[in-house]
Structure formats: C-alpha cells, structure tokens
Design an enzyme around this catalytic site. Structure first.
Site, PDB file in Angstrom:
ATOM      1  N   ARG A  29       0.828  -1.223   0.000  1.00 35.44           N
ATOM      2  CA  ARG A  29       0.000   0.000   0.000  1.00 35.44           C
ATOM      3  C   ARG A  29       0.857   1.266   0.000  1.00 35.44           C
ATOM      4  O   ARG A  29       0.453   2.293  -0.545  1.00 35.44           O
ATOM      5  CB  ARG A  29      -0.981  -0.042   1.170  1.00 35.44           C
ATOM      6  CG  ARG A  29      -1.999  -1.157   0.918  1.00 35.44           C
ATOM      7  CD  ARG A  29      -3.263  -1.038   1.682  1.00 35.44           C
ATOM      8  NE  ARG A  29      -4.227  -2.012   1.153  1.00 35.44           N
ATOM      9  CZ  ARG A  29      -5.322  -2.373   1.773  1.00 35.44           C
ATOM     10  NH1 ARG A  29      -5.632  -1.839   2.948  1.00 35.44           N
ATOM     11  NH2 ARG A  29      -6.142  -3.242   1.230  1.00 35.44           N
ATOM     12  N   SER A 109      18.087 -14.484   6.367  1.00 35.09           N
ATOM     13  CA  SER A 109      17.561 -13.882   5.127  1.00 35.09           C
ATOM     14  C   SER A 109      18.276 -12.561   4.842  1.00 35.09           C
ATOM     15  O   SER A 109      18.569 -12.232   3.683  1.00 35.09           O
ATOM     16  CB  SER A 109      16.066 -13.622   5.267  1.00 35.09           C
ATOM     17  OG  SER A 109      15.419 -14.769   5.735  1.00 35.09           O
ATOM     18  N   ASP A 132      11.727 -15.031  17.207  1.00 37.50           N
ATOM     19  CA  ASP A 132      12.880 -15.159  18.127  1.00 37.50           C
ATOM     20  C   ASP A 132      13.323 -13.826  18.735  1.00 37.50           C
ATOM     21  O   ASP A 132      13.994 -13.807  19.758  1.00 37.50           O
ATOM     22  CB  ASP A 132      14.078 -15.773  17.383  1.00 37.50           C
ATOM     23  CG  ASP A 132      13.757 -17.147  16.812  1.00 37.50           C
ATOM     24  OD1 ASP A 132      12.791 -17.772  17.286  1.00 37.50           O
ATOM     25  OD2 ASP A 132      14.460 -17.585  15.879  1.00 37.50           O
ATOM     26  N   ARG A 167       2.392 -31.179  40.217  1.00 37.60           N
ATOM     27  CA  ARG A 167       3.481 -31.632  39.344  1.00 37.60           C
ATOM     28  C   ARG A 167       4.471 -30.529  39.034  1.00 37.60           C
ATOM     29  O   ARG A 167       4.156 -29.344  39.135  1.00 37.60           O
ATOM     30  CB  ARG A 167       2.915 -32.115  38.007  1.00 37.60           C
ATOM     31  CG  ARG A 167       2.362 -33.497  38.075  1.00 37.60           C
ATOM     32  CD  ARG A 167       1.823 -33.896  36.708  1.00 37.60           C
ATOM     33  NE  ARG A 167       1.246 -35.233  36.779  1.00 37.60           N
ATOM     34  CZ  ARG A 167       0.434 -35.739  35.875  1.00 37.60           C
ATOM     35  NH1 ARG A 167       0.093 -35.018  34.824  1.00 37.60           N
ATOM     36  NH2 ARG A 167      -0.037 -36.955  36.000  1.00 37.60           N
ATOM     37  N   GLU A 227      14.931 -23.596  23.938  1.00 39.43           N
ATOM     38  CA  GLU A 227      15.310 -24.743  23.093  1.00 39.43           C
ATOM     39  C   GLU A 227      16.798 -24.785  22.763  1.00 39.43           C
ATOM     40  O   GLU A 227      17.294 -25.783  22.265  1.00 39.43           O
ATOM     41  CB  GLU A 227      14.516 -24.697  21.785  1.00 39.43           C
ATOM     42  CG  GLU A 227      14.925 -23.522  20.900  1.00 39.43           C
ATOM     43  CD  GLU A 227      14.293 -23.548  19.514  1.00 39.43           C
ATOM     44  OE1 GLU A 227      13.725 -24.557  19.111  1.00 39.43           O
ATOM     45  OE2 GLU A 227      14.393 -22.517  18.821  1.00 39.43           O
ATOM     46  N   ARG A 261       4.523 -20.221  16.377  1.00 37.31           N
ATOM     47  CA  ARG A 261       4.728 -19.442  15.151  1.00 37.31           C
ATOM     48  C   ARG A 261       3.425 -19.039  14.484  1.00 37.31           C
ATOM     49  O   ARG A 261       3.424 -18.184  13.589  1.00 37.31           O
ATOM     50  CB  ARG A 261       5.563 -20.266  14.162  1.00 37.31           C
ATOM     51  CG  ARG A 261       7.015 -20.350  14.507  1.00 37.31           C
ATOM     52  CD  ARG A 261       7.903 -19.803  13.411  1.00 37.31           C
ATOM     53  NE  ARG A 261       7.821 -20.492  12.158  1.00 37.31           N
ATOM     54  CZ  ARG A 261       8.669 -21.450  11.767  1.00 37.31           C
ATOM     55  NH1 ARG A 261       9.649 -21.832  12.552  1.00 37.31           N
ATOM     56  NH2 ARG A 261       8.550 -21.998  10.588  1.00 37.31           N
TER      57      ARG A 261
END
Ligand code: F6P
Length: 328
Positions: A29, A109, A132, A167, A227, A261
């Site tokens: 746009r 990228s 991230d 737990r 992770e 994601r």
C-alpha cells in the site's frame, strides 16, 4: 527524488511469523501511495530464482492484516546460498525492471540479501520478522509479541494441570539461541525458573532453587526452558537429572513447538508491521539501502546490514532480576 525506486519487489523468507502479512500489506500500500510498481515474490529466495512473481496492487492485500503466516509463502533456500543461485536471482530482477528488493525475515535472510546487494550492487532493505526477537537494530521483531502471548496462554493451561496434580512441568519454548521468548514469557506466566542460553544457570542451581520452592510451600512448579543447545542440557536431560535428584515431584515435559509461530497477529505486531513496512519503502525513497528498518526506544530507525551483523545483542539484565524476585 533522484534515486527514488520505480519498481519494488518483496518477499518473505525463513521461518514465518505472525504479522508478516501485515508487513506485506503495508509495503504494497505504501508503494501504491507513492505510485511505485510492486511485485510480490512467492516462496522467498526460491521464488526469486524461479521467477515466481506476481504484480500486487492495494486491493491484492485486502483481508490479510489479521492472518498469521505469509500469503507469499516462505522457504529457506539452499540454492540462494550459491553464487550461481544469486546471479539467477539478480538476472530475474533485472529482466523484470525491478530496481529494489524488500526482504521480510530474520538474520539468515538478511545475510542473503546483503550478499546479493554487494555482488550485484542492488538496493535491498530488510524488515525484521521472527518470533525469536534476535535481530540487532530493533527492540522488537514482527511476530515476537504474538508468540509471547501464545506461550503465556499455553503455560496458563499447563499450570491448571500442574496445580491439580502437584506436578513439576518443564516447558520448552522456541527462540533458537536467543532467550527472549523464554525470559519474557516465563515472567509473564509466573514461572519458578527460566533456563536461557544467555545465562548459565546450571542444573545444580535449578535443583537447589526447586528444593527451596518446595520448602517454602510451593506444591507445583513451572520451569520454562529455552530450546537452545547453548544451555548445556536439553529438556529431557534436565528432566532426567531432576527425576534422579528431586524427591516428591512428579515431572512432565511439554514442548510447545510450532504453535508458537502461528495464529492471528497481536495488535502490537500489526501496528509494528505496518510502521516498518512504510519505513522500508520510504527509506528506499531517500536513496538509502542495504539496511534493516527497526524500532528503538519507540522511534523508527535504520541500521546497516553490516553493523547489525557485527553488534552483540545484550540481554536485559533487569528482566533477570524481575524473574528472580517475583518467583521467590
Ligand atoms: O526462527 C524461528 C524458529 O521458529 C526458531 O525459533 C526455531 O528454532 C526454528 O525457527 C524452527 O525452524 P523450522 O520451522 O524450520 O523447524
């Protein structure tokens, strides 16, 4: 404007993130606003090499601001990593009289874009979009806020079971080698401990902290684990270690994975994407390129690909303090 672009192409590349569509919409746009021709490249750098092009106008991007993922699709291209691949890409841009390229994506990228621009003297601008939040030159990348909200919502649900069964849950979150998602979502979800690559907590300190929590009256616990391999042990190894050394806790592991994601972008991500999309086109109009657009201390800004790659990202130390104090 002497160097003003006449024909901009844009693509999304790397892992998708919520808000990429809003960024595409803003770029298309803004091009329409300035009467610049705009071409969408499907499937990232692969589509650039294979000429998967489509001209886009203001109406082509209707009803996408609210949609997760990227309608242009995304890939991690191996061929673009080769000189020949990039040459084909450049020739396709030239053949279509495209004079500038906007890449919506993350560090990998931008690296590709930087090499293309250097090898062929072609103007490229990067718009940071990754859950991230690991990009220098912006406080926040597009998709990060939505991912945080997704993680917090998921942990809130896990907490119900943790409470009901007394737990200990270890919850793994994404972020590659950046602890931003783990730290911020961990604080937001009220985690007892947060394991991030930037801080080497170590399993012994984790163990001591959990024993202390139990003594202080906590009956269940949530530990958020990044992770990243840089934390030393993966989530299953941590679970095994705790099972061997912690009496009285039933332990479960939950890996949130790709739900982080997806989904509709948050309002924050839609606004950020809209602002950065406009900034990308307007930066090209000032004759500047080979830069990343970003937002620092609420101000839109740009930083060269080169500086972005050289600068070290610093963890916000104050957040560690917040996590420590509030999890007492
Ligand atoms: O960069 C985004 C990200 O989701 C990381 O958090 C994660 O490590 C990686 O991508 C997963 O990649 P893939 O979707 O290719 O498995």
């Amino acid at each position: 404007m002497p160097n003003s672009p006449k024909h901009i192409a844009l693509l999304t590349s790397g892992g998708d993130s919520p808000g990429m569509n809003a960024a595409i919409r803003a770029v298309v746009r803004t091009c329409a606003y300035y009467q610049i021709k705009c071409t969408g490249i499907f499937r990232g750098f692969e589509g650039l090499i294979e000429k998967d092009f489509k001209e886009l106008d203001a109406r082509s991007v209707k009803n996408i601001i609210n949609r997760g993922g990227t309608f242009l699709k995304s890939t991690r291209s191996e061929e673009f990593k080769t000189k020949e691949g990039r040459k084909k890409a450049y020739e396709n841009l030239k053949e279509n009289q495209i004079d500038s390229l906007i890449i919506i994506g993350g560090n990998g990228s931008f690296k590709g874009g930087e090499i293309l621009s250097k090898e062929h003297n072609f103007p490229v601008i990067g718009i940071p979009a990754t859950i991230d939040n690991d990009i220098n030159g912006t406080d926040f990348s597009i998709g990060y806020d939505t991912a945080l909200n997704t993680v917090v919502e998921a942990i809130d649900k896990i907490r119900d079971t943790a409470n009901s069964h007394n737990r200990l849950f270890l919850v793994e979150v994404m972020g590659r080698d950046a602890g931003d998602i783990a730290l911020n979502a961990g604080i937001g979800a009220g985690a007892e401990e947060i394991i991030i690559p930037e801080e080497n907590l170590g399993v012994d300190r984790l163990l001591a902290s959990l024993k202390h929590s139990r003594k202080s009256g906590k009956t269940s616990s949530i530990v958020v684990v990044s992770e990243s391999k840089l934390t030393g042990k993966n989530i299953f190894e941590i679970a095994d270690y705790l099972e061997d050394h912690l009496v009285g806790y039933e332990i479960r592991v939950s890996i949130l994975g790709h739900i982080q994601r997806g989904g509709a972008p948050s309002c924050y991500d839609r606004v950020l994407a809209s602002r950065l999309g406009i900034k990308a086109v307007e930066t090209l109009r000032t004759g500047k390129s080979n830069r990343i657009v970003g937002i620092i201390n609420r101000k839109l800004t740009t930083i060269s690909f080169q500086t972005a790659a050289l600068t070290d990202r610093k963890l916000d130390e104050d957040l560690l303090r917040v996590a420590d104090i509030t999890s007492i």
